[in-house]
Design a protein around this motif. Sequence first.
Motif, mmCIF file in Angstrom:
data_model
loop_
_atom_site.group_PDB
_atom_site.id
_atom_site.type_symbol
_atom_site.label_atom_id
_atom_site.label_comp_id
_atom_site.label_asym_id
_atom_site.label_seq_id
_atom_site.Cartn_x
_atom_site.Cartn_y
_atom_site.Cartn_z
ATOM 1 N N MET A 436 24.338 16.720 30.899
ATOM 2 C CA MET A 436 23.093 16.559 31.637
ATOM 3 C C MET A 436 23.235 16.892 33.121
ATOM 4 O O MET A 436 22.237 16.949 33.840
ATOM 5 C CB MET A 436 22.581 15.116 31.500
ATOM 6 N N ALA A 437 24.457 17.074 33.605
ATOM 7 C CA ALA A 437 24.679 17.342 35.026
ATOM 8 C C ALA A 437 25.901 18.228 35.181
ATOM 9 O O ALA A 437 26.655 18.453 34.229
ATOM 10 C CB ALA A 437 24.859 16.037 35.806
ATOM 11 N N MET A 438 26.097 18.738 36.391
ATOM 12 C CA MET A 438 27.265 19.558 36.696
ATOM 13 C C MET A 438 27.757 19.221 38.096
ATOM 14 O O MET A 438 26.986 18.780 38.952
ATOM 15 C CB MET A 438 26.921 21.049 36.632
ATOM 16 N N TYR A 439 29.058 19.402 38.317
ATOM 17 C CA TYR A 439 29.602 19.289 39.671
ATOM 18 C C TYR A 439 29.713 20.694 40.239
ATOM 19 O O TYR A 439 30.312 21.584 39.629
ATOM 20 C CB TYR A 439 30.974 18.615 39.669
ATOM 21 N N ASP A 440 29.127 20.904 41.409
ATOM 22 C CA ASP A 440 29.098 22.217 42.049
ATOM 23 C C ASP A 440 30.214 22.284 43.083
ATOM 24 O O ASP A 440 30.140 21.654 44.141
ATOM 25 C CB ASP A 440 27.737 22.434 42.716
ATOM 26 N N ASP A 443 29.247 23.674 46.752
ATOM 27 C CA ASP A 443 28.550 22.797 47.691
ATOM 28 C C ASP A 443 29.068 21.363 47.666
ATOM 29 O O ASP A 443 28.526 20.498 48.362
ATOM 30 C CB ASP A 443 27.047 22.782 47.388
ATOM 31 N N SER A 444 30.096 21.081 46.843
ATOM 32 C CA SER A 444 30.674 19.730 46.736
ATOM 33 C C SER A 444 29.595 18.683 46.461
ATOM 34 O O SER A 444 29.485 17.664 47.150
ATOM 35 C CB SER A 444 31.445 19.367 48.012
ATOM 36 N N CYS A 445 28.783 18.941 45.454
ATOM 37 C CA CYS A 445 27.706 18.016 45.107
ATOM 38 C C CYS A 445 27.478 18.065 43.599
ATOM 39 O O CYS A 445 28.029 18.917 42.896
ATOM 40 C CB CYS A 445 26.418 18.387 45.843
ATOM 41 N N TYR A 446 26.677 17.134 43.109
ATOM 42 C CA TYR A 446 26.272 17.132 41.703
ATOM 43 C C TYR A 446 24.867 17.714 41.599
ATOM 44 O O TYR A 446 24.017 17.469 42.454
ATOM 45 C CB TYR A 446 26.289 15.710 41.134
ATOM 46 N N ARG A 447 24.630 18.474 40.526
ATOM 47 C CA ARG A 447 23.320 19.071 40.285
ATOM 48 C C ARG A 447 22.820 18.657 38.899
ATOM 49 O O ARG A 447 23.611 18.469 37.978
ATOM 50 C CB ARG A 447 23.385 20.601 40.353
ATOM 51 N N TRP A 448 21.496 18.550 38.779
ATOM 52 C CA TRP A 448 20.877 18.294 37.479
ATOM 53 C C TRP A 448 20.920 19.583 36.674
ATOM 54 O O TRP A 448 20.367 20.601 37.058
ATOM 55 C CB TRP A 448 19.444 17.826 37.668
ATOM 56 N N ARG A 449 21.618 19.564 35.540
ATOM 57 C CA ARG A 449 21.753 20.754 34.704
ATOM 58 C C ARG A 449 21.921 20.328 33.247
ATOM 59 O O ARG A 449 22.954 19.827 32.857
ATOM 60 C CB ARG A 449 22.946 21.599 35.154
ATOM 61 N N GLN A 450 20.858 20.510 32.450
ATOM 62 C CA GLN A 450 20.892 20.132 31.043
ATOM 63 C C GLN A 450 21.383 21.310 30.205
ATOM 64 O O GLN A 450 20.695 22.316 30.077
ATOM 65 C CB GLN A 450 19.501 19.720 30.567
ATOM 66 N N LEU A 451 22.568 21.172 29.624
ATOM 67 C CA LEU A 451 23.058 22.227 28.744
ATOM 68 C C LEU A 451 22.179 22.359 27.508
ATOM 69 O O LEU A 451 21.998 23.452 26.973
ATOM 70 C CB LEU A 451 24.497 21.930 28.320
ATOM 71 N N LEU A 452 21.645 21.241 27.040
ATOM 72 C CA LEU A 452 20.762 21.218 25.878
ATOM 73 C C LEU A 452 19.572 20.319 26.203
ATOM 74 O O LEU A 452 19.643 19.513 27.137
ATOM 75 C CB LEU A 452 21.509 20.690 24.645
ATOM 76 N N PRO A 453 18.479 20.412 25.452
ATOM 77 C CA PRO A 453 17.309 19.584 25.761
ATOM 78 C C PRO A 453 17.540 18.094 25.548
ATOM 79 O O PRO A 453 16.683 17.288 25.863
ATOM 80 C CB PRO A 453 16.242 20.112 24.780
ATOM 81 N N PHE A 454 18.691 17.715 25.004
ATOM 82 C CA PHE A 454 18.982 16.312 24.723
ATOM 83 C C PHE A 454 20.427 16.030 25.120
ATOM 84 O O PHE A 454 21.250 16.944 25.188
ATOM 85 C CB PHE A 454 18.792 16.015 23.231
ATOM 86 N N PRO A 455 20.773 14.756 25.415
ATOM 87 C CA PRO A 455 22.168 14.433 25.739
ATOM 88 C C PRO A 455 23.087 14.758 24.573
ATOM 89 O O PRO A 455 22.774 14.474 23.419
ATOM 90 C CB PRO A 455 22.129 12.922 26.024
ATOM 91 N N THR A 456 24.215 15.363 24.874
ATOM 92 C CA THR A 456 25.171 15.737 23.840
ATOM 93 C C THR A 456 26.112 14.574 23.564
ATOM 94 O O THR A 456 26.639 13.978 24.504
ATOM 95 C CB THR A 456 25.996 16.949 24.299
ATOM 96 N N PRO A 457 26.341 14.222 22.292
ATOM 97 C CA PRO A 457 27.289 13.136 22.003
ATOM 98 C C PRO A 457 28.662 13.452 22.569
ATOM 99 O O PRO A 457 29.125 14.593 22.510
ATOM 100 C CB PRO A 457 27.314 13.092 20.467
ATOM 101 N N VAL A 458 29.309 12.435 23.143
ATOM 102 C CA VAL A 458 30.646 12.616 23.699
ATOM 103 C C VAL A 458 31.622 12.835 22.559
ATOM 104 O O VAL A 458 31.609 12.119 21.556
ATOM 105 C CB VAL A 458 31.060 11.386 24.533
ATOM 106 N N SER A 459 32.473 13.854 22.687
ATOM 107 C CA SER A 459 33.415 14.189 21.623
ATOM 108 C C SER A 459 34.465 13.097 21.464
ATOM 109 O O SER A 459 34.723 12.310 22.367
ATOM 110 C CB SER A 459 34.101 15.528 21.934
ATOM 111 N N ASP A 460 35.082 13.078 20.287
ATOM 112 C CA ASP A 460 36.103 12.071 20.000
ATOM 113 C C ASP A 460 37.272 12.198 20.963
ATOM 114 O O ASP A 460 37.641 13.287 21.385
ATOM 115 C CB ASP A 460 36.611 12.237 18.558
ATOM 116 N N GLU A 461 37.871 11.063 21.300
ATOM 117 C CA GLU A 461 39.021 11.069 22.185
ATOM 118 C C GLU A 461 40.231 11.651 21.464
ATOM 119 O O GLU A 461 40.330 11.612 20.241
ATOM 120 C CB GLU A 461 39.318 9.648 22.648
#
Length: 659
Positions: A436-440, A443-461
């Motif tokens: 849902m976000a990216m580190y730029d 500019d050393s900042c966080y930006r709103w960036r949705q890779l998909l229209p919904f939150p992606t489940p966190v992969s298994d550890e």
Amino acid sequence: MEVTQSYARPSHAGIDDSGALRMGLTAEASRPGVQLTAQIKDSRSYARVMLALYNVVSSDLRSKNKDHSGYQKWVEERYLEELDATLGAKLRALPGLKEKQGRLKERLKHLSREIRPLEQTIQSKDFYNKRYEYFQWLRKHDMDAWWVLDPVVSVHEDCVVFEVFSLDESSYGRVTVPWEKLEVLGDVRYGTTNVDYSSALADEMRRIRSYRPAFLSVAAEGVSIATGAGERVEKKIDLPPTWVRGFLQVQSAAVYPALEVPFSPETLSEVLAALQREREKTGPRSLRFQLTPGECPTITIEPWGTVIKERVHTYTGDSATEIRLWGRRRLLAFADLLPHADSVTARFLGTGMPSYWSITLDGHRFDIGVSGWTKNDWSSAARFDVLAATGQASDGDIAKASQELEKRLKLVPSDIADLSTETATAALQKLCATGMAMYDLADSCYRWRQLLPFPTPVSDEDQRSRLAGRIVQTGGVSFLKDTDEDEAFSTLTARTDDTTFRFRAWVRGGETRREAKFAVTLDLDNDGRVRFASCTCSFFKREKLRKGPCAHILAAVGLASQQLLGAKAAKKADTSSADAFDFTDKTFVFTGALTKFTREQAEGIVVQRGGKASGSVSKNTHYLVAGDKAGSKLAKAQELKIPVMTEDEFLALLGGSIA
């Protein structure tokens, strides 16, 4: 994870009646509306960086088996000439038998394909099967798109960003077009979407000329508009979870301390030209960078020993060092940019570690991040996401960070009100982990960036993370006090800088008490990011962080946020009051529903100040801090006549604040 990507029509480009080149990037139709129409300034430079991006997205440098069938056939013919007639006749019949064998194998494959769906009903598919099925489907239905995963484009208030991964997932490419390089026409809707970027569109990019106006359009057009230009394009894919994980690792590694070294475009042109002329047949296959303070860097191309010296820029670091980079042919993606580049900057995380390269052309910027080596792709690379934030964030913290970032589109952790910087950083990293976000880095900042229209489940550890969790659960991490002396930590370098906090811990190698212990050292900054990490185990001594942190570092990182809170509170108390409460050798127990701070935060502060934190009340307990609905622990403390504090009274000991 099945995802349907739908486009009103393929992306297109063409020259209109006025002689202008118009490029239409069709946005993915299921996304929230993203819209931009603009004339591109310095369009030739824009075309060059976009073609470099296409070089990244279509590259696959994984080793491939060579075809020796022609040579083997020639050897067989020479062999037959030396045999007698009888044996020769039998061997000449061998090709027919092999052909029959081949037909039987094909039949067996056909039967296997019929059996496979039945097997899959009783066992889950692993990732490699999913990726294979996806690329087979895509190759059959859209040969152009078979070479690429659709790029992600984000329209922000200050720039437009294109992002891609290579086919082997070892290279991350990005193009940044600043707002001042766009003459915007009409309304703009900010957001993120996928765009259909085919080889045909890349061919049109090559037609851009400086004398010909070029226009960029990003929009999700309706079906009715598309009927005259082409049919609707739909792609239903099993999206590899490594795709999202790769984005997370790229941006997490970007915040790790690195050596930043400028190079002249001419120097790198020489290096890449040498790689194009020669083909290595033996190892080592690395670029060796010799960096000496006050001197120009030198680059040695192995195995030939070719030395190329930088002529313009000097290295400004504090000490001499050597960096080796593998998978160097991935840098050929930007070879065509160098004759026109204004500047080139490299960021090295260390030998065998990821590196980042930034090239600017007339204000347009191309970035490429390459993993430590080609086979070590970003999705399986080091767990830099663990090192990027050690703080703890609740679901409420993450929701608050999400709302604030979506509203602002761009921010730094300190911009989020009511959250400490380490909590805000942890919350933003969680948003990055779900796509849902990216580190730029630029500019050393966080930006709103949705890779998909919904939150992606966190992969298994991975296995190391699971072991680290078990070590923590069984009490296998013991932090040292600042005053404790231990020879195991005596050979370490000084802290990263004065703004970091150093923590030392003994970490058990496994779950049982009989396991050997290893010395772990961490430097954390004010935002809770790990700036330095080391361990005395054999895995770290051999690999450093090239294959990710060892389980012992992961275990210490899991508890580091508590230590950081305690260190900050202790530092604040030292500077604000000489009469601060002495926690040394005092045992505290916390019970009930705490509302002013978490139990982990309070226990971390007590330990950091020299006290002890316990989970049960006994005659050795000095103080009980009770929140709402305190139960049996409160009753036992009253029975033993142990002093009981409220949350506010405990905060008063800290000078009124937990942070």
